[in-house]
Design a protein around this motif. Sequence first.
Motif, PDB file in Angstrom:
ATOM      1  N   ARG A 167       0.706  -0.644  -0.067  1.00 38.80           N
ATOM      2  CA  ARG A 167       0.166  -0.180  -0.287  1.00 38.80           C
ATOM      3  C   ARG A 167       1.036   1.403  -0.109  1.00 38.80           C
ATOM      4  N   GLU A 168       1.853   1.362   0.288  1.00 38.03           N
ATOM      5  CA  GLU A 168       2.658   2.188   1.302  1.00 38.03           C
ATOM      6  C   GLU A 168       3.545   2.847  -0.757  1.00 38.03           C
ATOM      7  N   GLN A 169       4.311   1.627  -1.141  1.00 37.69           N
ATOM      8  CA  GLN A 169       4.757   1.636  -2.546  1.00 37.69           C
ATOM      9  C   GLN A 169       4.595   2.233  -3.472  1.00 37.69           C
ATOM     10  N   TYR A 170       2.891   1.631  -3.648  1.00 39.40           N
ATOM     11  CA  TYR A 170       2.818   1.095  -5.026  1.00 39.40           C
ATOM     12  C   TYR A 170       1.408   2.079  -5.110  1.00 39.40           C
ATOM     13  N   PHE A 171       0.692   2.903  -4.056  1.00 40.88           N
ATOM     14  CA  PHE A 171      -0.507   3.547  -3.866  1.00 40.88           C
ATOM     15  C   PHE A 171      -0.988   4.825  -3.250  1.00 40.88           C
ATOM     16  N   ASP A 172       0.032   5.772  -3.565  1.00 42.80           N
ATOM     17  CA  ASP A 172       0.599   7.112  -3.905  1.00 42.80           C
ATOM     18  C   ASP A 172      -0.917   8.033  -3.087  1.00 42.80           C
ATOM     19  N   GLU A 271      -6.385   0.335  16.311  1.00 46.29           N
ATOM     20  CA  GLU A 271      -6.023   1.727  14.979  1.00 46.29           C
ATOM     21  C   GLU A 271      -7.150   0.917  14.086  1.00 46.29           C
ATOM     22  N   GLY A 272      -7.445   1.603  13.255  1.00 43.10           N
ATOM     23  CA  GLY A 272      -8.211   1.023  12.405  1.00 43.10           C
ATOM     24  C   GLY A 272      -8.543   1.839  10.879  1.00 43.10           C
ATOM     25  N   MET A 273      -8.727   1.893   9.963  1.00 39.98           N
ATOM     26  CA  MET A 273      -9.015   2.356   8.517  1.00 39.98           C
ATOM     27  C   MET A 273      -9.398   1.696   7.534  1.00 39.98           C
ATOM     28  N   ILE A 274      -9.711   2.602   7.002  1.00 40.22           N
ATOM     29  CA  ILE A 274     -10.682   2.196   5.663  1.00 40.22           C
ATOM     30  C   ILE A 274     -10.365   2.926   4.126  1.00 40.22           C
ATOM     31  N   MET A 275      -9.451   2.316   3.676  1.00 36.38           N
ATOM     32  CA  MET A 275      -9.136   2.801   2.036  1.00 36.38           C
ATOM     33  C   MET A 275      -9.656   3.027   0.700  1.00 36.38           C
ATOM     34  N   PRO A 276      -9.786   4.383   0.751  1.00 34.78           N
ATOM     35  CA  PRO A 276     -10.570   4.452  -0.221  1.00 34.78           C
ATOM     36  C   PRO A 276     -10.920   4.130  -1.772  1.00 34.78           C
ATOM     37  N   ARG A 277     -11.793   3.531  -2.862  1.00 35.99           N
ATOM     38  CA  ARG A 277     -11.197   3.303  -4.185  1.00 35.99           C
ATOM     39  C   ARG A 277     -10.387   3.601  -4.857  1.00 35.99           C
ATOM     40  N   MET A 287      -6.247  -7.034  -0.365  1.00 32.70           N
ATOM     41  CA  MET A 287      -6.639  -7.384   0.500  1.00 32.70           C
ATOM     42  C   MET A 287      -6.752  -7.328   2.478  1.00 32.70           C
ATOM     43  N   GLY A 288      -7.587  -7.865   2.810  1.00 32.46           N
ATOM     44  CA  GLY A 288      -8.154  -7.690   3.535  1.00 32.46           C
ATOM     45  C   GLY A 288      -7.002  -6.086   5.040  1.00 32.46           C
ATOM     46  N   ASP A 289      -6.292  -6.324   6.420  1.00 32.39           N
ATOM     47  CA  ASP A 289      -6.457  -5.303   6.506  1.00 32.39           C
ATOM     48  C   ASP A 289      -5.024  -4.134   6.038  1.00 32.39           C
ATOM     49  N   ALA A 290      -4.933  -4.392   5.184  1.00 30.08           N
ATOM     50  CA  ALA A 290      -3.797  -3.677   3.556  1.00 30.08           C
ATOM     51  C   ALA A 290      -5.011  -2.733   3.535  1.00 30.08           C
ATOM     52  N   VAL A 291      -6.050  -2.783   3.676  1.00 29.80           N
ATOM     53  CA  VAL A 291      -6.980  -2.374   3.046  1.00 29.80           C
ATOM     54  C   VAL A 291      -8.054  -1.643   3.923  1.00 29.80           C
TER      55      VAL A 291
END
Length: 375
Positions: A167-172, A271-277, A287-291
């Motif tokens: 997520r850090e490297q490929y999703f700016d 800690e929590g997070m939902i990544m926008p589409r 997938m999973g906790d990464a997103v």
Amino acid sequence: MTSSVNKVLIVGGGFTGMSTAILLSKQGIEVHLVELDEKWKTDGAGITVSGPSLRAIEQIGLIDEFRRHGAICQNVDMLTADGTFLRQIVTPAVPGSSITGGGGIMRPVLAGILAEKVQQSGVHVHLGCTYESLTEQEDGIKALLTDGSEHVFDMILAADGVFSKTREQYFDGAPVPQYTGQVVWRAVVERHGLERPALFYGSNGKLGFTPVSSTHMYLNYTEQRPQKSRIADDELLPYLQNLIAPFTAPVIEAVKAELSESSSILARPLEGMIMPRPWFKGRILLMGDAVHATTPHLASGAGMGHEDAVVIADEIASGGTVEEIFTRFENRRWPRCSMIVNNSRRLGEIEQTGGSKVEHIQVMALTMSALMAPI
């Protein structure tokens, strides 16, 4: 529709990654799984597994092992701090499954069950290994692994956890998990005659117990702590003892007597997070906790990962291009995962601010009802 997927790299050997590997291998797909920990070890105490999450475990083909090594119970008792019975929450049958009730299991035990099944499934497991680089090309995506091997895959499924490297490297601009102001305490203890999960409500919060085997259960207590801080290992026992001191129900008094310096006690900041589409970029899918990392208020964190595995396997089997598969996956997962993350966050906010107990009950009930729907 013809499948465009014959070879897949799964990044991360946690619950989501292992579940996905098992299901894809059943389709005859060549699956490679990389896991940084060369010992493939999972730490932690017990976990509570909701009925809908057990349905996903059943779809993966592991419900019999779960029943043997964990515990599945019907209903949840609610009591006061001194053990006075308040009411019982009925856990209904889960549509589309053989499940009635909810479950609990030791986290390392569930990880062991999954790892054994992965190895039996013919998955290529690379331990102590991750990727050095990922390069999109016309016929797939080339992965250079840290063990020196190089492969071309049809897709990369990144289930590398809450602090995802992918997520850090490929999703700016992707969000990072945020501390929610709560810490969950866990300890494994004997069941002391407890028949089913129970929640004890006191003036300083609620203390819960979930059976994780025929002989043991795990204690969980959510502490309100505005600032994130670490408690030294030698302070864990007295700190937990102080937190649960106001609870005087007989089973809790037995637990107090059992707790000692040798007890395995864990305190984890929530800690929590939902990544926008979108959740994918080219041939890489998160997938999973990464997103969608969530707090444990709805007992669905690990379950969301199991469900991700079921859905991506289903969509791959349905065929189409990689982009079509990833888009359908997102369309199915976004409403459910965002609901769990956001509603879990709201439950935490209510607990921290002393908010409406009626709203707390409503959020819990409405969410659990929604989760009964097909994945």
